[in-house]
Design a protein around this motif. Structure first.
Motif, PDB file in Angstrom:
ATOM      1  N   ARG A   1      39.012  48.103  42.665  1.00  0.00           N
ATOM      2  CA  ARG A   1      38.782  46.502  43.411  1.00  0.00           C
ATOM      3  C   ARG A   1      38.986  45.570  42.441  1.00  0.00           C
ATOM      4  O   ARG A   1      39.938  44.632  42.526  1.00  0.00           O
ATOM      5  CB  ARG A   1      37.549  46.623  44.175  1.00  0.00           C
ATOM      6  N   ALA A   2      38.559  45.619  41.219  1.00  0.00           N
ATOM      7  CA  ALA A   2      38.836  44.749  40.397  1.00  0.00           C
ATOM      8  C   ALA A   2      40.168  44.498  39.858  1.00  0.00           C
ATOM      9  O   ALA A   2      40.696  43.266  40.040  1.00  0.00           O
ATOM     10  CB  ALA A   2      38.087  44.745  39.024  1.00  0.00           C
ATOM     11  N   TRP A   3      40.929  45.464  39.802  1.00  0.00           N
ATOM     12  CA  TRP A   3      42.387  45.588  39.583  1.00  0.00           C
ATOM     13  C   TRP A   3      43.359  45.508  40.717  1.00  0.00           C
ATOM     14  O   TRP A   3      44.597  45.546  40.666  1.00  0.00           O
ATOM     15  CB  TRP A   3      42.734  46.438  38.485  1.00  0.00           C
ATOM     16  N   SER A   4      42.727  45.426  41.869  1.00  0.00           N
ATOM     17  CA  SER A   4      43.478  45.377  43.110  1.00  0.00           C
ATOM     18  C   SER A   4      44.269  46.519  43.262  1.00  0.00           C
ATOM     19  O   SER A   4      45.756  46.414  43.640  1.00  0.00           O
ATOM     20  CB  SER A   4      44.242  43.954  43.275  1.00  0.00           C
ATOM     21  N   MET A   5      44.049  47.706  43.021  1.00  0.00           N
ATOM     22  CA  MET A   5      44.723  48.923  42.838  1.00  0.00           C
ATOM     23  C   MET A   5      44.245  50.040  44.017  1.00  0.00           C
ATOM     24  O   MET A   5      43.197  49.947  44.437  1.00  0.00           O
ATOM     25  CB  MET A   5      44.701  49.428  41.562  1.00  0.00           C
TER      26      MET A   5
ATOM     27  N   ARG B   1      46.152  53.892  34.587  1.00  0.00           N
ATOM     28  CA  ARG B   1      47.246  53.017  35.232  1.00  0.00           C
ATOM     29  C   ARG B   1      47.625  51.839  34.630  1.00  0.00           C
ATOM     30  O   ARG B   1      48.489  50.876  35.067  1.00  0.00           O
ATOM     31  CB  ARG B   1      46.839  53.084  36.614  1.00  0.00           C
ATOM     32  N   VAL B   2      46.596  51.192  34.090  1.00  0.00           N
ATOM     33  CA  VAL B   2      46.630  49.814  33.283  1.00  0.00           C
ATOM     34  C   VAL B   2      46.556  50.325  31.806  1.00  0.00           C
ATOM     35  O   VAL B   2      45.641  51.082  31.347  1.00  0.00           O
ATOM     36  CB  VAL B   2      45.401  49.075  33.583  1.00  0.00           C
ATOM     37  N   PRO B   3      47.522  49.699  30.999  1.00  0.00           N
ATOM     38  CA  PRO B   3      47.435  49.762  29.387  1.00  0.00           C
ATOM     39  C   PRO B   3      46.143  49.509  28.799  1.00  0.00           C
ATOM     40  O   PRO B   3      45.273  48.662  29.564  1.00  0.00           O
ATOM     41  CB  PRO B   3      48.597  49.072  29.105  1.00  0.00           C
ATOM     42  N   TRP B   4      45.676  49.622  27.574  1.00  0.00           N
ATOM     43  CA  TRP B   4      44.630  49.441  26.874  1.00  0.00           C
ATOM     44  C   TRP B   4      44.330  47.951  26.692  1.00  0.00           C
ATOM     45  O   TRP B   4      43.133  47.605  26.974  1.00  0.00           O
ATOM     46  CB  TRP B   4      44.513  50.166  25.593  1.00  0.00           C
ATOM     47  N   LEU B   5      45.406  47.190  26.409  1.00  0.00           N
ATOM     48  CA  LEU B   5      45.138  45.816  25.834  1.00  0.00           C
ATOM     49  C   LEU B   5      44.517  44.950  26.938  1.00  0.00           C
ATOM     50  O   LEU B   5      43.617  44.022  26.966  1.00  0.00           O
ATOM     51  CB  LEU B   5      46.292  45.026  25.140  1.00  0.00           C
ATOM     52  N   PRO B   6      45.315  44.752  28.433  1.00  0.00           N
ATOM     53  CA  PRO B   6      44.744  44.266  29.464  1.00  0.00           C
ATOM     54  C   PRO B   6      43.272  44.393  29.655  1.00  0.00           C
ATOM     55  O   PRO B   6      42.466  43.605  30.370  1.00  0.00           O
ATOM     56  CB  PRO B   6      45.585  44.534  30.474  1.00  0.00           C
ATOM     57  N   LEU B   7      42.783  45.616  29.332  1.00  0.00           N
ATOM     58  CA  LEU B   7      41.356  45.872  29.681  1.00  0.00           C
ATOM     59  C   LEU B   7      40.302  45.242  28.795  1.00  0.00           C
ATOM     60  O   LEU B   7      38.950  45.409  29.081  1.00  0.00           O
ATOM     61  CB  LEU B   7      40.929  47.636  29.832  1.00  0.00           C
ATOM     62  N   LEU B   8      40.773  45.038  27.431  1.00  0.00           N
ATOM     63  CA  LEU B   8      39.929  44.381  26.583  1.00  0.00           C
ATOM     64  C   LEU B   8      39.082  43.460  27.015  1.00  0.00           C
ATOM     65  O   LEU B   8      37.883  43.367  26.577  1.00  0.00           O
ATOM     66  CB  LEU B   8      40.472  44.102  25.166  1.00  0.00           C
TER      67      LEU B   8
ATOM     68  N   PRO C   1      50.879  43.062  42.784  1.00  0.00           N
ATOM     69  CA  PRO C   1      50.790  42.586  43.874  1.00  0.00           C
ATOM     70  C   PRO C   1      49.271  42.236  44.374  1.00  0.00           C
ATOM     71  O   PRO C   1      48.357  43.096  44.254  1.00  0.00           O
ATOM     72  CB  PRO C   1      51.449  43.210  44.868  1.00  0.00           C
ATOM     73  N   GLY C   2      49.161  41.194  44.865  1.00  0.00           N
ATOM     74  CA  GLY C   2      47.721  40.683  45.424  1.00  0.00           C
ATOM     75  C   GLY C   2      46.813  40.641  44.414  1.00  0.00           C
ATOM     76  O   GLY C   2      45.582  40.531  44.422  1.00  0.00           O
ATOM     77  N   SER C   3      47.262  40.227  43.298  1.00  0.00           N
ATOM     78  CA  SER C   3      46.341  39.574  42.237  1.00  0.00           C
ATOM     79  C   SER C   3      46.117  38.301  42.453  1.00  0.00           C
ATOM     80  O   SER C   3      46.940  37.605  42.903  1.00  0.00           O
ATOM     81  CB  SER C   3      46.852  40.279  40.591  1.00  0.00           C
ATOM     82  N   PRO C   4      44.878  37.712  41.749  1.00  0.00           N
ATOM     83  CA  PRO C   4      44.575  36.327  42.292  1.00  0.00           C
ATOM     84  C   PRO C   4      45.457  35.380  41.539  1.00  0.00           C
ATOM     85  O   PRO C   4      45.573  34.419  41.988  1.00  0.00           O
ATOM     86  CB  PRO C   4      43.137  36.329  41.638  1.00  0.00           C
TER      87      PRO C   4
END
Length: 316
Positions: free
Chosen positions: A152-156, A219-226, A304-307
């Protein structure tokens, strides 16, 4: 004469309604203008607020807290049934460090973890094996709740069970290890709090960084999760470090006044607080990572659908 008076009164009422409509329209336009200026000046805050509403923070946090509670209690009994004495003592020490337990609660927990009976008893061994299987099956509900929060946090969309099943078990195992090593970690492995606090922060950040990557099925690379890992790790480090100032007294008071149900309610309230913080931090981290200025440095994929209006492609 009366007809003229009635017509005049109706005209005045219509005039008042017209003025109220005009004032309402003006107020609406003013609010839209304020919103537009706020979005222009503070886009991060407006994106975060809208995304928190879509994630439904309280619902997600309450579900996660309930599943965590239903997982943690059976795990304690399973550990008490089959773990060696040293591991049970270590777990008890870690729970003391995390919550600063004392009084009646400490006595009950000590009985549950250290009262083992005869280790050679066949019924006890069988119960332990069956207990582990049942706990692992039911505990995956906690893993799934955490996975839904990250998605939900990543709109996935949700990942398939075939891809995610082993990740649920791996996440549970990692958290069980983390709980067991809390005691020595906070004590800096015998060197003191001056080392323990930074180690705890690093461990929390690393675990939440890995948690997001694992449960989002890479499904999301490491750096954006930091950003989410940093926010969650820092917030939980502060909360769990200061928990001993409040939690022991609250649980003991509830236990004395209301019995076991009071202690359960207090513990569940604390878990809900922790899960609200987790939900806020993971969601805020996702919003920050998708802001244009952060996405350029972190390599955040579009979604898509990200804030922030970007589109999320499948990561590595």
């Amino acid at each position: 004469m009366q007809a003229g008076t009635g017509a005049g009164g109706g005209g005045r009422r219509a005039g008042r309604r017209g003025r109220w409509r005009e004032r309402g329209a003006a107020a609406g336009a003013w609010l839209k203008g304020v919103r537009g200026r706020a979005e222009a000046r503070f886009p991060l805050i407006t994106h975060l607020m809208s995304h928190l509403i879509s994630v439904n923070v309280l619902d997600s946090a309450t579900r996660l807290a309930a599943q965590t509670f239903l997982t943690a209690i059976p795990l304690i009994f399973v550990v008490a049934s089959i773990a060696p004495q040293a591991l049970r003592a270590q777990l008890l020490d870690s729970l003391h460090h995390v919550f600063g337990l004392s009084g009646s609660v400490d006595d009950e927990l000590r009985k549950a973890l250290l009262n083992t009976g005869d280790p050679s008893d066949q019924l006890r061994q069988t119960t332990g094996v069956v207990g582990i299987l049942m706990v692992l099956i039911s505990a995956t509900a906690c893993s799934r709740a955490m996975q839904r929060l990250c998605e939900r946090a990543w709109s996935m969309p949700g990942a398939s069970a075939r891809v995610a099943a082993w990740r649920w078990l791996a996440w549970l195992a990692a958290w069980l290890v983390m709980i067991v090593v809390q005691g020595p970690l906070r004590d800096g492995f015998g060197l003191g709090r001056w080392l323990g606090v930074p180690l705890l922060l690093l461990a929390e950040v690393g675990l939440w960084w890995w948690t997001q990557h694992l449960l989002l099925t890479a499904r999301v690379p490491w750096l954006p999760l930091l950003p989410g890992a940093l926010l969650t790790g820092a917030a939980l480090s502060v909360l769990t470090t200061t928990a001993s100032l409040y939690v022991p007294r609250a649980i003991n008071h509830s236990l004395e006044k209301y019995g076991s149900l009071g202690a359960v309610f207090t513990l569940l309230s604390w878990l809900i607080t922790l899960c609200v913080v987790i939900t806020l931090c993971v969601t805020a981290g996702a919003v920050v990572a998708r802001e244009p200025w952060a996405a350029r440095h972190l390599g955040t994929p579009e979604s898509p659908g990200s804030p922030s209006g970007a589109t999320l492609t499948k990561g590595r």
